[in-house]
Design an enzyme around this catalytic site. Structure first.
Site, mmCIF file in Angstrom:
data_model
loop_
_atom_site.group_PDB
_atom_site.id
_atom_site.type_symbol
_atom_site.label_atom_id
_atom_site.label_comp_id
_atom_site.label_asym_id
_atom_site.label_seq_id
_atom_site.Cartn_x
_atom_site.Cartn_y
_atom_site.Cartn_z
ATOM 1 N N ASP A 24 38.474 39.631 33.707
ATOM 2 C CA ASP A 24 39.420 39.216 34.734
ATOM 3 C C ASP A 24 39.031 39.742 36.107
ATOM 4 O OD1 ASP A 24 40.843 38.067 32.650
ATOM 5 O OD2 ASP A 24 42.101 39.848 32.374
ATOM 6 N N LYS A 25 39.820 39.391 37.087
ATOM 7 C CA LYS A 25 39.606 39.824 38.460
ATOM 8 C C LYS A 25 39.505 41.348 38.539
ATOM 9 C CE LYS A 25 41.848 39.832 43.006
ATOM 10 N NZ LYS A 25 43.034 39.401 43.784
#
Length: 412
Positions: A129-130
């Site tokens: 994820d980010k």
């Protein structure tokens, strides 16, 4: 100049097709066929027209366009800072976007593959994820035989490194052939200090700044000087062990219903390391190995474990979260999460010793991987935690959660 090909076992339709394919492909042709030649065509005899200039042009096309490609696995690492995750997403800065651009600039893929990466069978072992980093990520794709990591790295930023490239079987897929993934979550030990050691903590009249100020002092000392006891480490391990096995993790992600089969995940192991000090702050590493994970699952597991150890929620909350009722579970910061290893045990056992392929353990690259991890990933985590107090600020929000079942609203 032409050759006359008669009906000697070849179907007439096939030779007519080849004749017109040659005419379409090349701009140089012999003059139009005369009446005799036309009659030969009508009598199922075919003309294959091969002027010397056309034959030479065809030879040049074959040598330049038919570059031999093989299926390979690439081991890479990256610092997730400033990236919107691993997977390519139009208009977003992602790890895959930078990697694919580097492959294009290194002339290892063409424009078509750059636009439609599926044409070279590109796949990743795990999505991150980010803001999440990876010490060992694996992608699979088809590349020319001459491709090497130095060519790729010359077009990558320092925060992304290709460590190695290995030939794999034609049917290899880095995602589906992956047996398990191991993640690490690096957390300062003061996160496990019981709330009772911090004065003036109360749910009433909540103010984030006041809460952070209260958490900044633990048992009369600055929070960064806190040193965890063996008893608390044992407590952390006992809570983490509750996650092991196959459970329904719908409460540890979003947009997945309790009865959705994708919510069921198998956790092989989950443990806490011995504490260590960096930048005058003490840390531990939480290591979790599972077949696969869903969005935010690890960060929510860590968050609930911290809440339990801090005595904000009873231990039974963990097992209750595996039930069908929707529960309020917080999400820990992304800063400390690192994809540390992807495992191909079954593939290695079947193909790793066949004399053609290699095992995908990459142990020979451990020194290079560890160096990158320390210089980029760990350094960033330690410095950011020390300078920005991201964990301290997040801890201030934990009392806002109920850690109990909540009513569903609409279709959410």
């Amino acid at each position: 100049m032409y050759r006359k090909i008669c009906n000697n076992g070849f179907t007439s339709d096939l030779w007519v097709q080849r004749y017109f394919e040659c005419r379409k492909m090349f701009t140089t042709f012999v003059p139009a066929v005369n009446d005799n030649e036309a009659s030969l065509l009508r009598n199922d005899e075919r003309l294959i027209i091969e002027p010397d200039e056309v034959a030479n042009k065809k030879l040049r096309l074959d040598s330049s366009d038919r570059v031999k490609k093989r299926k390979v696995a690439i081991l890479l690492g990256y610092l997730g800072k400033n990236y919107f995750g691993m997977q390519r997403n139009p208009g977003m800065k992602t790890i895959e976007e930078d990697l694919i651009q580097a492959l294009l600039k290194a002339k290892l893929i063409n424009d078509e593959a750059f636009e439609i990466i599926q044409t070279i069978q590109f796949q990743r072992a795990a999505r991150t994820d980010k803001g999440v980093s990876a010490a060992r990520q694996v992608v699979s794709l088809k590349l020319p035989e001459h491709g090497n990591k130095d060519d790729i790295n010359s077009f990558l930023p320092d925060e992304i490194r290709v460590f190695g490239i290995k030939r794999v079987t034609k049917g290899f897929n880095s995602k589906t052939k992956c047996d398990a993934r191991t993640y690490e979550y690096i957390v300062p030990t003061f996160a496990f200090a019981p709330d009772s050691l911090c004065p003036n903590l109360s749910k009433e009249n909540f103010d984030i700044d006041e809460k952070v100020e209260a958490l900044s002092t633990i048992d009369g000392q600055p929070f960064f000087e806190y040193r965890v006891s063996p008893e608390i480490i044992n407590r952390v391990n006992s809570v983490l062990k509750l996650y092991e096995g196959t459970h329904n993790f719908h409460n540890f992600t979003s947009k997945i219903k309790p009865l959705d089969p994708s919510a069921s995940r198998y956790i092989m192991s989950f443990s806490c390391s011995e504490p260590f000090v960096s930048r005058d702050m003490e840390f531990v590493t939480l290591k979790v190995k599972g077949q696969s994970f869903i969005l935010h699952q690890i960060r929510k597991m860590v968050a609930l474990a911290i809440a339990v150890v801090r005595n904000l929620a009873p231990e039974e909350t963990v097992t209750a979260a595996f039930q069908q009722e929707r529960m309020d579970v917080p999400v820990a910061p992304s800063l400390g999460l690192v994809l540390n290893q992807v495992h191909y045990d079954k593939y290695d056992k079947r193909y790793g010793t066949d004399g053609i392929h290699e095992v995908l353990e990459w142990r020979e690259l451990d020194d290079e991987v560890v160096k990158f991890k320390e210089e980029y990933i760990l350094k960033y985590i330690f410095e950011t935690e020390r300078n920005e107090n991201s964990m301290l600020k997040w801890l201030a929000t934990l009392p806002l959660h109920s850690y109990s079942t909540r009513e569903e609203h609409g279709n959410s």
